[in-house]
Design a protein around this motif. Structure first.
Motif, PDB file in Angstrom:
ATOM      1  N   SER A 109      11.037  18.363 116.888  1.00 16.01           N
ATOM      2  CA  SER A 109      11.403  19.774 116.945  1.00 16.01           C
ATOM      3  C   SER A 109      12.324  20.114 115.781  1.00 16.01           C
ATOM      4  CB  SER A 109      12.115  20.081 118.269  1.00 16.01           C
ATOM      5  OG  SER A 109      12.585  21.405 118.269  1.00 16.01           O
ATOM      6  N   ASN A 110      12.132  21.294 115.246  1.00 13.68           N
ATOM      7  CA  ASN A 110      12.991  21.773 114.162  1.00 13.68           C
ATOM      8  C   ASN A 110      14.142  22.614 114.695  1.00 13.68           C
ATOM      9  OD1 ASN A 110      11.520  20.550 112.129  1.00 13.68           O
ATOM     10  ND2 ASN A 110      10.114  22.279 111.952  1.00 13.68           N
ATOM     11  N   GLN A 111      14.255  22.728 115.995  1.00  9.57           N
ATOM     12  CA  GLN A 111      15.306  23.548 116.581  1.00  9.57           C
ATOM     13  C   GLN A 111      16.665  22.908 116.317  1.00  9.57           C
ATOM     14  OE1 GLN A 111      15.140  24.026 120.818  1.00  9.57           O
ATOM     15  NE2 GLN A 111      16.695  25.618 120.837  1.00  9.57           N
ATOM     16  N   ARG A 112      17.542  23.653 115.664  1.00  8.39           N
ATOM     17  CA  ARG A 112      18.877  23.149 115.340  1.00  8.39           C
ATOM     18  C   ARG A 112      19.978  24.020 115.931  1.00  8.39           C
ATOM     19  NH1 ARG A 112      17.047  18.721 114.766  1.00  8.39           N
ATOM     20  NH2 ARG A 112      16.367  17.884 112.814  1.00  8.39           N
ATOM     21  N   ASP A 113      19.600  25.162 116.533  1.00 10.69           N
ATOM     22  CA  ASP A 113      20.614  26.005 117.153  1.00 10.69           C
ATOM     23  C   ASP A 113      20.116  26.501 118.509  1.00 10.69           C
ATOM     24  OD1 ASP A 113      18.705  27.831 116.393  1.00 10.69           O
ATOM     25  OD2 ASP A 113      20.013  29.008 115.106  1.00 10.69           O
ATOM     26  N   ILE A 114      21.052  26.963 119.310  1.00  8.78           N
ATOM     27  CA  ILE A 114      20.734  27.389 120.668  1.00  8.78           C
ATOM     28  C   ILE A 114      21.745  28.456 121.089  1.00  8.78           C
ATOM     29  CG2 ILE A 114      22.163  25.617 121.758  1.00  8.78           C
ATOM     30  CD1 ILE A 114      19.975  25.382 123.934  1.00  8.78           C
ATOM     31  N   CYS A 115      21.309  29.321 121.951  1.00 11.12           N
ATOM     32  CA  CYS A 115      22.206  30.309 122.541  1.00 11.12           C
ATOM     33  C   CYS A 115      23.106  29.566 123.540  1.00 11.12           C
ATOM     34  CB  CYS A 115      21.391  31.381 123.244  1.00 11.12           C
ATOM     35  SG  CYS A 115      22.378  32.589 124.145  1.00 11.12           S
ATOM     36  N   PRO A 116      24.424  29.798 123.509  1.00 11.15           N
ATOM     37  CA  PRO A 116      25.310  29.107 124.462  1.00 11.15           C
ATOM     38  C   PRO A 116      24.895  29.310 125.923  1.00 11.15           C
ATOM     39  CG  PRO A 116      26.606  30.194 122.771  1.00 11.15           C
ATOM     40  CD  PRO A 116      25.189  30.630 122.581  1.00 11.15           C
ATOM     41  N   GLY A 117      24.367  30.478 126.235  1.00  9.55           N
ATOM     42  CA  GLY A 117      23.905  30.736 127.601  1.00  9.55           C
ATOM     43  C   GLY A 117      22.772  29.818 127.998  1.00  9.55           C
ATOM     44  N   ASP A 118      21.884  29.544 127.057  1.00  6.98           N
ATOM     45  CA  ASP A 118      20.772  28.627 127.338  1.00  6.98           C
ATOM     46  C   ASP A 118      21.270  27.202 127.544  1.00  6.98           C
ATOM     47  OD1 ASP A 118      19.038  30.758 127.109  1.00  6.98           O
ATOM     48  OD2 ASP A 118      18.468  30.296 125.036  1.00  6.98           O
ATOM     49  N   LEU A 119      22.294  26.827 126.758  1.00  8.21           N
ATOM     50  CA  LEU A 119      22.874  25.495 126.916  1.00  8.21           C
ATOM     51  C   LEU A 119      23.560  25.377 128.287  1.00  8.21           C
ATOM     52  CD1 LEU A 119      23.340  22.771 125.586  1.00  8.21           C
ATOM     53  CD2 LEU A 119      25.436  23.701 124.591  1.00  8.21           C
ATOM     54  N   ILE A 120      24.230  26.427 128.687  1.00  5.66           N
ATOM     55  CA  ILE A 120      24.859  26.442 130.018  1.00  5.66           C
ATOM     56  C   ILE A 120      23.786  26.281 131.092  1.00  5.66           C
ATOM     57  CG2 ILE A 120      26.023  27.940 131.703  1.00  5.66           C
ATOM     58  CD1 ILE A 120      27.725  28.990 129.338  1.00  5.66           C
ATOM     59  N   ASP A 121      22.677  26.998 130.932  1.00  6.99           N
ATOM     60  CA  ASP A 121      21.581  26.896 131.902  1.00  6.99           C
ATOM     61  C   ASP A 121      21.039  25.467 131.978  1.00  6.99           C
ATOM     62  OD1 ASP A 121      21.819  29.595 132.468  1.00  6.99           O
ATOM     63  OD2 ASP A 121      20.155  30.191 131.158  1.00  6.99           O
ATOM     64  N   LEU A 122      20.935  24.803 130.826  1.00  6.54           N
ATOM     65  CA  LEU A 122      20.468  23.406 130.815  1.00  6.54           C
ATOM     66  C   LEU A 122      21.421  22.502 131.597  1.00  6.54           C
ATOM     67  CD1 LEU A 122      19.290  22.948 127.109  1.00  6.54           C
ATOM     68  CD2 LEU A 122      17.863  22.861 129.154  1.00  6.54           C
ATOM     69  N   HIS A 123      22.708  22.704 131.384  1.00  3.43           N
ATOM     70  CA  HIS A 123      23.697  21.877 132.093  1.00  3.43           C
ATOM     71  C   HIS A 123      23.690  22.161 133.593  1.00  3.43           C
ATOM     72  CE1 HIS A 123      25.627  19.622 128.911  1.00  3.43           C
ATOM     73  NE2 HIS A 123      25.580  20.701 128.157  1.00  3.43           N
ATOM     74  N   VAL A 124      23.571  23.413 133.961  1.00  2.12           N
ATOM     75  CA  VAL A 124      23.512  23.762 135.390  1.00  2.12           C
ATOM     76  C   VAL A 124      22.268  23.142 136.024  1.00  2.12           C
ATOM     77  CG1 VAL A 124      23.216  25.678 137.025  1.00  2.12           C
ATOM     78  CG2 VAL A 124      24.914  25.844 135.200  1.00  2.12           C
ATOM     79  N   LYS A 125      21.164  23.156 135.293  1.00  2.11           N
ATOM     80  CA  LYS A 125      19.930  22.552 135.805  1.00  2.11           C
ATOM     81  C   LYS A 125      20.105  21.049 136.020  1.00  2.11           C
ATOM     82  CE  LYS A 125      15.016  22.259 134.743  1.00  2.11           C
ATOM     83  NZ  LYS A 125      13.953  22.600 133.777  1.00  2.11           N
ATOM     84  N   GLN A 126      20.795  20.379 135.082  1.00  2.00           N
ATOM     85  CA  GLN A 126      21.049  18.945 135.234  1.00  2.00           C
ATOM     86  C   GLN A 126      21.969  18.663 136.420  1.00  2.00           C
ATOM     87  OE1 GLN A 126      22.571  17.949 131.359  1.00  2.00           O
ATOM     88  NE2 GLN A 126      20.571  17.304 130.611  1.00  2.00           N
ATOM     89  N   ILE A 127      22.980  19.498 136.596  1.00  3.31           N
ATOM     90  CA  ILE A 127      23.891  19.335 137.731  1.00  3.31           C
ATOM     91  C   ILE A 127      23.129  19.530 139.034  1.00  3.31           C
ATOM     92  CG2 ILE A 127      25.858  20.358 138.942  1.00  3.31           C
ATOM     93  CD1 ILE A 127      27.107  20.872 136.145  1.00  3.31           C
TER      94      ILE A 127
END
Length: 92
Positions: free
Chosen positions: A66-84
């Motif tokens: 993947s060439n993705q190098r940036d992310i919206c902080p809200g999306d990162l929060i969603d990823l962490h909540v999903k893992q929790i």
């Protein structure tokens, strides 16, 4: 298992195992409570993240294909909540 143990030795081994299980359950309960608190904090912070704001994607989330190098902080929060949620198993 050693069949030559005395009854007293067997009872001592059982008591030690019971103590280990009790300690493990206490740790599991404490970690579960900490994860629930972390999830609540992240969910509260989610509403303050602007959808157009970007940040560097943490290395642990980058994939080689993947060439993705940036992310919206809200999306990162969603990823962490999903893992929790997956760890706690209380929200599918």
């Amino acid at each position: 298992m050693d069949d030559n143990r005395t009854v007293q030795q067997h009872l001592q081994a059982c008591a030690k195992m019971e103590s280990l299980i009790t300690d493990s359950n206490a740790l599991l309960n404490r970690l579960s409570n900490m994860l629930q608190q972390s999830r609540s904090i992240l969910e509260a912070l989610r509403e303050y993240q602007h959808p157009k704001m970007k940040m560097d994607l943490p290395y642990s989330y980058r994939r080689d294909d993947s060439n993705q190098r940036d992310i919206c902080p809200g999306d990162l929060i969603d990823l962490h909540v999903k893992q929790i949620n997956a760890l706690l198993g209380d929200r599918a």
